[in-house]
Design an enzyme around this catalytic site. Structure first.
Site, PDB file in Angstrom:
ATOM      1  N   GLN A   1     -32.169  44.319   8.653  1.00  0.00           N
ATOM      2  CA  GLN A   1     -33.206  45.116   8.012  1.00  0.00           C
ATOM      3  C   GLN A   1     -33.695  44.418   6.744  1.00  0.00           C
ATOM      4  OE1 GLN A   1     -32.307  49.266   7.487  1.00  0.00           O
ATOM      5  NE2 GLN A   1     -34.337  49.679   6.709  1.00  0.00           N
ATOM      6  N   PHE A   2     -34.719  43.573   6.912  1.00  0.00           N
ATOM      7  CA  PHE A   2     -35.251  42.820   5.776  1.00  0.00           C
ATOM      8  C   PHE A   2     -35.865  43.729   4.723  1.00  0.00           C
ATOM      9  CE2 PHE A   2     -39.130  43.299   8.166  1.00  0.00           C
ATOM     10  CZ  PHE A   2     -40.131  43.333   7.209  1.00  0.00           C
ATOM     11  N   THR A   3     -36.242  44.955   5.097  1.00  0.00           N
ATOM     12  CA  THR A   3     -36.887  45.843   4.135  1.00  0.00           C
ATOM     13  C   THR A   3     -35.942  46.283   3.017  1.00  0.00           C
ATOM     14  OG1 THR A   3     -36.432  47.793   5.506  1.00  0.00           O
ATOM     15  CG2 THR A   3     -38.550  46.681   5.839  1.00  0.00           C
TER      16      THR A   3
END
Length: 147
Positions: free
Chosen positions: A78-80
């Site tokens: 989850q790069f966010t």
């Protein structure tokens, strides 16, 4: 590297109509890889996750880890998690702190392998895919670790 850990009674991740990974009791780990992260951060964070005592003992105290309980981990990239939302009101978050996919994916895989090496059964999502994560948060207990 940043991880959001949710203690779960069960969790699964789907890509479209297919289940990519599913676990019973354990941790759902949302994992973000930052620019500059490397093998050392991955190894250190995997060990912390495996040994973090956030499961209750007989007295109801947080005194047991995934290793102690035999719990599983569902790890979802989850790069966010690396978003910077300090911009102007209503502005789009800045994701420039996240590692590029060609750097992040091997570190994500390494993190999962490190958890397995500690004896934690690991299921995963699909790196870079649009996923739906379903979970039953147990407690609820949610912990954020920076690694």
């Amino acid at each position: 590297m940043k991880a959001v850990l949710q203690r779960v009674a069960g969790a699964r991740v789907r890509v479209g109509e297919e289940t990519a990974g599913e676990i019973g009791a354990g941790l759902c780990v949302l994992l973000g890889i930052a620019r500059g992260d490397g093998a050392a951060e991955s190894s250190r964070l995997a060990e912390r996750v495996a040994r973090l005592r956030i499961f209750e003992n007989e007295k109801g105290r947080f005194d047991r880890s995934l290793l102690d309980t035999g719990g599983e981990a569902l790890v979802v990239s989850q790069f966010t998690l690396l978003a910077d939302g300090k911009g102007q009101r209503g502005a789009r978050p800045d994701f420039s702190g996240a590692a590029r996919p060609d750097v992040a994916e091997p570190l994500y895989e390494r993190f999962c392998e490190e958890l397995r090496a500690h004896g934690v059964p690991v299921e995963t999502g699909v790196f870079g895919a649009r996923m739906q994560v379903e979970l039953v948060n147990d407690g609820p207990v949610t912990i954020v670790l920076d690694g």
